[in-house]
Design an enzyme around this catalytic site. Structure first.
Site, PDB file in Angstrom:
ATOM      1  N   ARG A 128       0.850  -1.303  -0.022  1.00  0.00           N
ATOM      2  CA  ARG A 128       0.034  -0.120   0.041  1.00  0.00           C
ATOM      3  C   ARG A 128       1.056   1.163  -0.086  1.00  0.00           C
ATOM      4  O   ARG A 128       2.045   1.229   0.650  1.00  0.00           O
ATOM      5  CB  ARG A 128      -1.013  -0.023   1.294  1.00  0.00           C
ATOM      6  CG  ARG A 128      -1.904   1.273   1.570  1.00  0.00           C
ATOM      7  CD  ARG A 128      -2.969   1.012   0.440  1.00  0.00           C
ATOM      8  NE  ARG A 128      -3.983   1.806   0.912  1.00  0.00           N
ATOM      9  CZ  ARG A 128      -5.098   2.345   0.102  1.00  0.00           C
ATOM     10  NH1 ARG A 128      -5.159   1.980  -1.182  1.00  0.00           N
ATOM     11  NH2 ARG A 128      -6.095   2.929   0.544  1.00  0.00           N
ATOM     12  N   THR A 399      -9.515   0.264 -10.171  1.00  0.00           N
ATOM     13  CA  THR A 399      -8.681  -0.499  -9.567  1.00  0.00           C
ATOM     14  C   THR A 399      -8.592  -2.015 -10.487  1.00  0.00           C
ATOM     15  O   THR A 399      -9.311  -1.905 -11.418  1.00  0.00           O
ATOM     16  CB  THR A 399      -9.118  -0.772  -8.375  1.00  0.00           C
ATOM     17  OG1 THR A 399      -9.266   0.589  -7.313  1.00  0.00           O
ATOM     18  CG2 THR A 399      -8.376  -1.765  -7.054  1.00  0.00           C
ATOM     19  N   ASN A 419      -6.100   4.382  -7.072  1.00  0.00           N
ATOM     20  CA  ASN A 419      -7.519   4.979  -6.424  1.00  0.00           C
ATOM     21  C   ASN A 419      -8.467   5.197  -7.696  1.00  0.00           C
ATOM     22  O   ASN A 419      -8.627   4.282  -8.204  1.00  0.00           O
ATOM     23  CB  ASN A 419      -7.013   6.069  -5.597  1.00  0.00           C
ATOM     24  CG  ASN A 419      -8.236   6.372  -4.813  1.00  0.00           C
ATOM     25  OD1 ASN A 419      -9.230   5.651  -4.569  1.00  0.00           O
ATOM     26  ND2 ASN A 419      -8.286   7.368  -4.282  1.00  0.00           N
ATOM     27  N   GLU A 438      -4.004   8.002  -3.906  1.00  0.00           N
ATOM     28  CA  GLU A 438      -4.485   7.409  -2.554  1.00  0.00           C
ATOM     29  C   GLU A 438      -4.582   8.253  -1.494  1.00  0.00           C
ATOM     30  O   GLU A 438      -5.217   7.774  -0.373  1.00  0.00           O
ATOM     31  CB  GLU A 438      -3.791   6.059  -2.296  1.00  0.00           C
ATOM     32  CG  GLU A 438      -3.593   5.100  -3.493  1.00  0.00           C
ATOM     33  CD  GLU A 438      -5.025   4.388  -3.468  1.00  0.00           C
ATOM     34  OE1 GLU A 438      -5.721   4.456  -3.042  1.00  0.00           O
ATOM     35  OE2 GLU A 438      -4.662   3.392  -4.479  1.00  0.00           O
ATOM     36  N   ASP A 441      -7.765   8.472   0.237  1.00  0.00           N
ATOM     37  CA  ASP A 441      -8.533   7.385   0.865  1.00  0.00           C
ATOM     38  C   ASP A 441      -8.255   7.862   2.484  1.00  0.00           C
ATOM     39  O   ASP A 441      -8.699   6.781   3.331  1.00  0.00           O
ATOM     40  CB  ASP A 441      -7.886   5.931   0.527  1.00  0.00           C
ATOM     41  CG  ASP A 441      -8.583   5.301  -0.424  1.00  0.00           C
ATOM     42  OD1 ASP A 441      -9.605   5.831  -1.030  1.00  0.00           O
ATOM     43  OD2 ASP A 441      -8.169   4.159  -0.890  1.00  0.00           O
ATOM     44  N   SER A 470      -7.859   1.008   3.282  1.00  0.00           N
ATOM     45  CA  SER A 470      -8.197   0.608   1.782  1.00  0.00           C
ATOM     46  C   SER A 470      -9.579  -0.351   1.787  1.00  0.00           C
ATOM     47  O   SER A 470      -9.857  -0.737   3.203  1.00  0.00           O
ATOM     48  CB  SER A 470      -7.157  -0.258   1.201  1.00  0.00           C
ATOM     49  OG  SER A 470      -7.627  -0.922  -0.033  1.00  0.00           O
ATOM     50  N   SER A 471     -10.250  -0.504   0.702  1.00  0.00           N
ATOM     51  CA  SER A 471     -11.238  -1.269   0.774  1.00  0.00           C
ATOM     52  C   SER A 471     -10.909  -2.853  -0.106  1.00  0.00           C
ATOM     53  O   SER A 471     -11.618  -3.464  -0.363  1.00  0.00           O
ATOM     54  CB  SER A 471     -12.512  -0.942   0.147  1.00  0.00           C
ATOM     55  OG  SER A 471     -12.912   0.157   0.997  1.00  0.00           O
ATOM     56  N   GLY A 490     -13.201  -1.776  -7.426  1.00  0.00           N
ATOM     57  CA  GLY A 490     -14.836  -1.247  -7.291  1.00  0.00           C
ATOM     58  C   GLY A 490     -14.838  -0.383  -6.191  1.00  0.00           C
ATOM     59  O   GLY A 490     -16.007  -0.225  -5.522  1.00  0.00           O
ATOM     60  N   GLY A 491     -13.598   0.272  -5.559  1.00  0.00           N
ATOM     61  CA  GLY A 491     -13.816   1.245  -4.483  1.00  0.00           C
ATOM     62  C   GLY A 491     -14.249   0.736  -3.336  1.00  0.00           C
ATOM     63  O   GLY A 491     -14.162  -0.285  -2.944  1.00  0.00           O
TER      64      GLY A 491
HETATM   65  N1  GLY Z   1      -8.462   3.112  -3.376  1.00  0.00           N
HETATM   66  C1  GLY Z   1      -9.367   2.470  -3.351  1.00  0.00           C
HETATM   67  C2  GLY Z   1      -9.118   1.566  -1.912  1.00  0.00           C
HETATM   68  O1  GLY Z   1      -8.090   1.168  -1.640  1.00  0.00           O
HETATM   69  O2  GLY Z   1     -10.052   1.150  -1.194  1.00  0.00           O
END
Ligand code: GLY
Length: 589
Positions: A128, A399, A419, A438, A441, A470-471, A490-491
């Protein structure tokens, strides 16, 4: 005389009959001791036996599913040259950086979830991005402490220090079999010689045309003399090819030092960013224990912090475990799933952040006992709205994700990102590297929604060197006879997409083709609304759910691009499945 220590010595005793030992010790106490030791030893050896069984299992063919056919083929090419799944992951990730420059790349970050077949070892490589040292909690706020629109999204100031190049070097050195020169070769070739652009490339560059056109280096690289590339035309990226070559030749130093680093720093600083050379030198990946849990008979292994993915996924599954979903009506089931999503995302907003900076009680959050408490908070009949900023999530495809199982049974699930589309929209001249955004985020201010409408607390506030929450949810699901490697872009909706697929698998509904195709719905606590693909609910269902107090927001088009590799151990079949919403390729061979 046999010389053995520890369990070996116990094993030696275990092989002797208690009576012969009794003869030696002639005592009831010795007999009792031997019995306990046998039991202890058996318990100690059981996990070893399980690991050996896993280690012995081999897939007859290798499966790779990724968002682009050229990336899937690059992975197979590297496997054919003697690489393992980890080498193939390097090839696929680097190729995606070339052929999907809007979704991921060397200027971004991500998470690689690994399973090594030889010993059952599992780890998550956290690649990350990190905030630069000069980052401050208020760097995106104006004098009135309000977020400056776009500042954490557009341009060099929105970019965090990239992690992908370090992630690839780490994968190759520690887990791969091939040198980076070999595993990066397909990506270098495609960047240097070009590749035919796809329909999606045209769509993405059209959608981002205004941003691309404004930044000369982006326009020069991704537009065809100011116009959108026609489908099939070759896109060459010579600067990116040279950046990849330096990485291939020198490993991480070839990106975080030398000519590449100098150009990155020069470009970012000239454009108003706050990176310093030391930020690049200091960047390191972190190996983290994945989040683990079980749902019914399924073992779940997923992303750890600083991704919220695994925790939120396990919280939702733990809550749902308390219901007999199979005997419920479809509306009843959907209502309960939406409520589980809402409550798990509430915890995401309240508690989660970079574990190197904030203390998060992960064991408590993923404890099924905690889910019992959460279930009591579900809005069972009608509910009043959660107060919500009026901002729905926007992005759905940005992503990327790929899944791999090789013939030895090694696995990789990797989700990588810049991102939003084309990240910050900034490329330091002479690098070919699109930088992420990012930094958005982070919670740029408590309760201020980011580009996905997600809010956060102090746990996800900006700090120097910190990783934004992050997701991304690269995940393994495993029953006694089936292994599933999956994930999606998909965020903020990534985690609920993985949940819906996991539920289908766990409840024995359909196969991977159905899991990736099923219509999707999502709730993320704030805003208090169910976003969904148009086919997710029939009119009557939606009406029944509205009666229960839910509000709806149908997304335009579709979202997500799930990539799944499934290995049916009993039959030996390997299936690689790519979401029909995208243009990817799942290939087992
Ligand atoms: N940038 C989207 C995530 O990491 O969730």
């Amino acid at each position: 005389m046999i010389r053995q220590g520890g369990c070996g010595r116990l094993f030696y005793f275990w092989t002797m009959s208690p009576s012969s030992l009794l003869e030696r010790g002639n005592s009831f106490i010795v007999f009792r001791m031997i019995r306990s030791l046998r039991l202890m030893c058996l318990l100690m050896l059981l996990p070893l036996a399980a690991a050996t069984a896993t280690a012995a299992a081999r897939a007859p063919v290798a499966g790779i599913a990724s968002a682009h056919p050229l990336a899937t083929q690059a992975g197979h090419e590297v496997l054919a040259r003697g690489g393992n799944a980890f080498d193939a992951a390097v090839a696929v990730a680097a190729t995606l950086a070339v052929v999907e420059p809007y979704h991921s790349g060397l200027g971004g970050g991500g998470f690689f979830l690994l399973h090594r077949a030889r010993d059952g070892f599992e780890i998550m490589i956290d690649a990350r991005e990190r905030a630069p040292r000069a980052a401050t909690p208020d760097m995106y706020l104006d004098r009135e402490d309000q977020p400056v629109p776009g500042l954490s999204i557009d341009g060099a100031k929105a970019a965090a220090i990239p992690g992908i190049p370090a992630g690839l070097a780490h994968l190759a050195e520690k887990y791969g079999r091939l040198p980076l020169q070999k595993s990066l070769a397909p990506a270098i070739r495609l960047a240097r010689d070009g590749f035919p652009v796809t329909k999606l490339y045209g769509k993405m560059t059209l959608r981002q045309y205004d941003r691309l056109e404004k930044v000369p280096e982006m326009a020069r690289t991704f537009l065809n003399q100011g116009f959108i590339y026609p489908v099939g035309e070759r896109l060459r990226q010579p600067d990116l090819a040279r950046t990849l070559e330096r990485l291939a030749a020198q490993g991480r130093k070839g990106f975080y030092g030398g000519a590449t680093a100098a150009r990155l720093i020069q470009g970012v600083q000239t454009a108003g960013g706050v990176w310093r050379a030391q930020d690049l030198v200091d960047y390191r990946v972190v190996e983290r224990e994945p989040v683990r849990g079980t749902y019914r008979h399924i073992r779940v292994t997923s992303a750890a912090l600083p991704s919220s993915g695994g925790i939120v996924l396990m919280e939702m599954l733990n809550m749902l475990q308390g219901f007999d979903l199979d005997s419920m009506s479809k509306v009843e089931r959907e209502h309960i799933i939406i409520e589980a999503m809402r409550l798990a995302y509430r915890d995401r907003a309240r508690y989660l952040g970079d574990p190197d900076y904030v203390r998060v009680d992960v064991p408590r959050l993923i404890d099924p006992a905690y889910a019992v408490k959460l279930r009591e908070e579900m809005r069972v009949l009608k509910h009043t709205s959660t107060e919500s900023p009026d901002r729905a999530t926007r992005e759905g495809m940005n992503t990327t994700h790929f899944s791999i199982i090789d013939r030895e049974g090694n696995r990789v699930a990797a989700t990588l990102s810049l991102n939003t589309l084309f990240g910050s929209g900034f490329m330091p001249p002479g690098t070919g590297v699109v930088l992420n955004n990012e930094m958005d985020d982070f919670a740029v201010k408590p309760e201020a929604p980011n580009s996905y409408g997600l809010t956060g607390s102090a746990a996800n506030a900006i700090a120097p060197g910190k990783r934004p929450l992050s997701s991304m949810t690269p995940t393994f699901l495993e029953s006694d006879d089936t292994v599933v490697v999956l994930g999606t872009p998909g965020g903020s909706r990534i985690i609920t997409m993985v949940l819906l697929a996991a539920l289908e698998f766990a409840h024995g509904r359909g196969g991977p083709r159905e899991w990736v195709k099923q219509p999707r719905f999502h709730h993320q606590y704030l805003p208090d609304v169910v976003t969904h693909e148009s086919e997710a609910f029939a009119e009557a269902e939606r009406h029944a759910l509205e009666q229960r107090g839910h509000k709806f927001d149908t997304v335009r088009g579709s979202y997500g691009n799930m990539q799944v590799v499934t290995w049916y151990k009993k039959t030996g079949r390997v299936e690689a499945t790519s979401d029909p919403r995208g243009e990817g390729l799942g290939l087992a061979k």
